[in-house]
Write an enzyme that holds these catalytic residues in place. Structure first.
Site, PDB file in Angstrom:
ATOM      1  N   SER A   1     -43.633  50.628 -74.987  1.00 37.31           N
ATOM      2  CA  SER A   1     -42.527  51.406 -74.549  1.00 37.31           C
ATOM      3  C   SER A   1     -41.609  50.283 -73.857  1.00 37.31           C
ATOM      4  O   SER A   1     -42.124  49.079 -73.473  1.00 37.31           O
ATOM      5  CB  SER A   1     -42.705  52.446 -73.760  1.00 37.31           C
ATOM      6  N   LYS A   2     -40.468  50.527 -73.304  1.00 33.77           N
ATOM      7  CA  LYS A   2     -39.545  49.801 -72.672  1.00 33.77           C
ATOM      8  C   LYS A   2     -40.475  49.220 -71.356  1.00 33.77           C
ATOM      9  O   LYS A   2     -40.427  48.264 -71.005  1.00 33.77           O
ATOM     10  CB  LYS A   2     -38.352  50.425 -72.301  1.00 33.77           C
ATOM     11  N   ARG A   3     -40.813  50.190 -70.765  1.00 33.20           N
ATOM     12  CA  ARG A   3     -41.468  50.145 -69.519  1.00 33.20           C
ATOM     13  C   ARG A   3     -42.791  49.038 -69.423  1.00 33.20           C
ATOM     14  O   ARG A   3     -43.047  48.175 -68.603  1.00 33.20           O
ATOM     15  CB  ARG A   3     -42.304  51.508 -68.990  1.00 33.20           C
ATOM     16  N   HIS A   4     -43.219  48.866 -70.772  1.00 31.00           N
ATOM     17  CA  HIS A   4     -44.455  48.187 -70.860  1.00 31.00           C
ATOM     18  C   HIS A   4     -43.907  46.654 -71.407  1.00 31.00           C
ATOM     19  O   HIS A   4     -44.849  45.663 -71.417  1.00 31.00           O
ATOM     20  CB  HIS A   4     -45.230  48.650 -72.263  1.00 31.00           C
ATOM     21  N   GLY A   5     -42.723  46.633 -71.803  1.00 29.70           N
ATOM     22  CA  GLY A   5     -42.246  45.382 -72.402  1.00 29.70           C
ATOM     23  C   GLY A   5     -41.594  45.311 -73.656  1.00 29.70           C
ATOM     24  O   GLY A   5     -41.574  44.198 -74.163  1.00 29.70           O
TER      25      GLY A   5
END
Ligand code: GLU
Length: 473
Positions: free
Chosen positions: A242-246
């Site tokens: 996800s975005k949070r993960h990169g």
């Protein structure tokens, strides 16, 4: 003699080049380089609604920044639609595909029936064997491929092994829409064939597509390229990235201060390995990269590891390269908004002088620039709370006493400054740190920074004396 390797990267220009796409491009590029072959670039822009010029530009820009240049011109799939249609019609002539006139109402009923019977929604083949004379007038047909009814379609994949798909799940899918535009499934096969692609290296989310594409290859009697479906990248917790993960654009990584060479090194290790080697030069990567070493399991994205690799590359990089890459991101980042860009000549020179000391302590180019922000600051400086506390009466007293000793240093070399400050600390029986603290605060506006002699020499005599003097008036 076997044909020389031709790989391709074929992004859809509906967004940016994200980290997964970049890794796919890297693997294609490396394999082409490893074998002395070519990597072609195909822009899959047949979806007019969703494809944008801006996205094409961002993707190409990301590839170039990463150093993954393709061979020849980028090919636009949109320009090849006539050819796609030609093949669809040839398949009809060959009896391998057919016109289908089912209305959207009929298709909706088919889906509803399948749902009711607990089957996956599949086209029921109602036009498969009907004579064209039965075609209703005024209804533009689609073309559907005749998928085998029984048995299995098998994808022989170099990473996943032999993957079998029951044909009953694949149905007679559309290859040409009623407006004569090709579906992805047809376009990709025709283009890979015409571009003489030998190896299809892409994410394993395309594995089912590979089964459908196999049906088209077989119908045309074309050779199927070697399939290499690489496991997707997951977050550190094993969930989809996800975005949070990169799951961000390549440009976002550039603006976070990663060097292209570090990102490449990090990406190659996501799903491929060579023993326990972590830092792998480009030359070694090309030498070692082989499909047999691609891992079967999903790779996990880990910012901490990327940072660690980046900091190693920053330390090992040429100062000029760091300067160039850091200056390039300045307009995009927070600190760049606070200072005058482009940097003037003096700031550039001072920044370059500070890099050897700064690069030992930072993980990203953003940190490198932040560590140099004392250079870009204008007098009178602004001070953080800790610096204000340090510059109390006692701190200013020290500054007042050190100032004449510094003024007496005409050459402003590190040795000269070191001698002067040490002489003062000896005379006062105080530790070097006690003198360095107020000096650092006065010169940078902060309580932590580079070593004091680095700061003094980078700023130069005039600016250093003026900043200290500012505290005494
Ligand atoms: N255009 C597809 C995508 O961006 C890739 C298609 C392929 O590699 O066959 O996901």
């Amino acid at each position: 003699m076997s044909r020389s390797v031709v790989t391709r990267f074929s992004p859809s220009p509906t967004g940016f080049l994200h980290i997964g796409g970049a890794r796919t491009a890297l693997f294609n590029w490396l394999y082409a380089k490893h074998t002395g072959g070519k990597m072609l670039l195909r822009i899959e822009d047949t979806d007019r609604e969703r494809s944008t010029e801006e996205s094409v530009h961002t993707i190409l820009d990301g590839l170039v920044w990463l150093g993954l240049e393709w061979d020849g011109h980028a090919i636009s799939q949109r320009n090849r639609m006539k050819r796609h249609r030609e093949i669809a019609e040839e398949l009809v002539t060959l009896g391998k595909a057919y016109y289908c006139y089912a209305s959207s109402k009929e298709l909706a009923e088919m889906r509803e029936k399948a749902r009711y019977e607990g089957r996956p929604p599949r086209y029921d083949g109602r036009w498969r064997d009907r004579s064209p004379v039965e075609a209703p007038t005024g209804i533009p047909p689609v073309i559907r491929i005749k998928s085998p009814r029984n048995g299995e379609s098998v994808v022989y994949d170099k990473v996943q092994g032999e993957v079998r798909f029951p044909n009953k799940d694949l149905d007679d899918f559309i290859i040409l829409r009623s407006d004569n535009t090709p579906t992805y499934m047809l376009a990709v096969v025709v283009d890979d064939h015409d571009m003489e692609i030998t190896h299809i290296i892409r994410g394993d989310d395309h594995l089912t597509n590979a089964a459908r594409q196999t049906i088209i290859y077989n119908a045309m009697g074309w050779d199927i390229p070697i399939m290499v479906h690489i496991p997707l990248i997951h977050g550190p917790d094993g969930a989809k990235l996800s975005k949070r993960h990169g799951a961000l654009s390549i440009q976002a990584y550039r603006d976070m201060g990663y060097l292209p060479i570090a990102l490449r090194n990090y990406l190659v290790r996501l799903g491929w390995s060579h023993g326990d080697d972590e830092i792998i030069s480009m030359q070694k990567m090309i030498e070692w990269f082989d499909i047999v070493d691609i891992n079967k399991g999903a790779a996990r994205f880990d910012f901490k590891k990327l940072e660690a690799i980046n900091s190693q590359y920053i330390r090992a990089s040429d100062d000029e390269i760091l300067l160039e890459n850091a200056i390039a991101i300045l307009p995009e980042i927070e600190i760049g908004k606070k200072i005058a860009t482009p940097l003037n000549e003096k700031h550039c020179r001072q920044f370059r002088d500070a890099i050897p000391a700064l690069k030992k302590r930072v993980k990203t180019l953003v940190e490198l620039l932040e560590g140099a922000d004392f250079i870009f600051a204008n007098r009178p400086l602004s001070f953080d709370e800790k610096a204000i506390a340090i510059l109390d009466e006692k701190g200013c007293q020290i500054l007042g006493e050190v100032l004449p000793m510094l003024k007496a240093c005409p050459n402003w070399t590190e040795t000269e400054l070191n001698d002067a400050i040490r002489a003062y600390s000896k005379a006062k029986k105080s530790k070097l740190g006690q003198i360095a603290q107020p000096l650092r605060a006065a010169l940078t506006g902060r309580s932590t920074s580079l070593g004091i002699f680095d700061i003094l020499t980078v700023l130069g005599r005039e600016e250093s004396l003026a900043r200290i003097h500012d505290q005494l008036t």
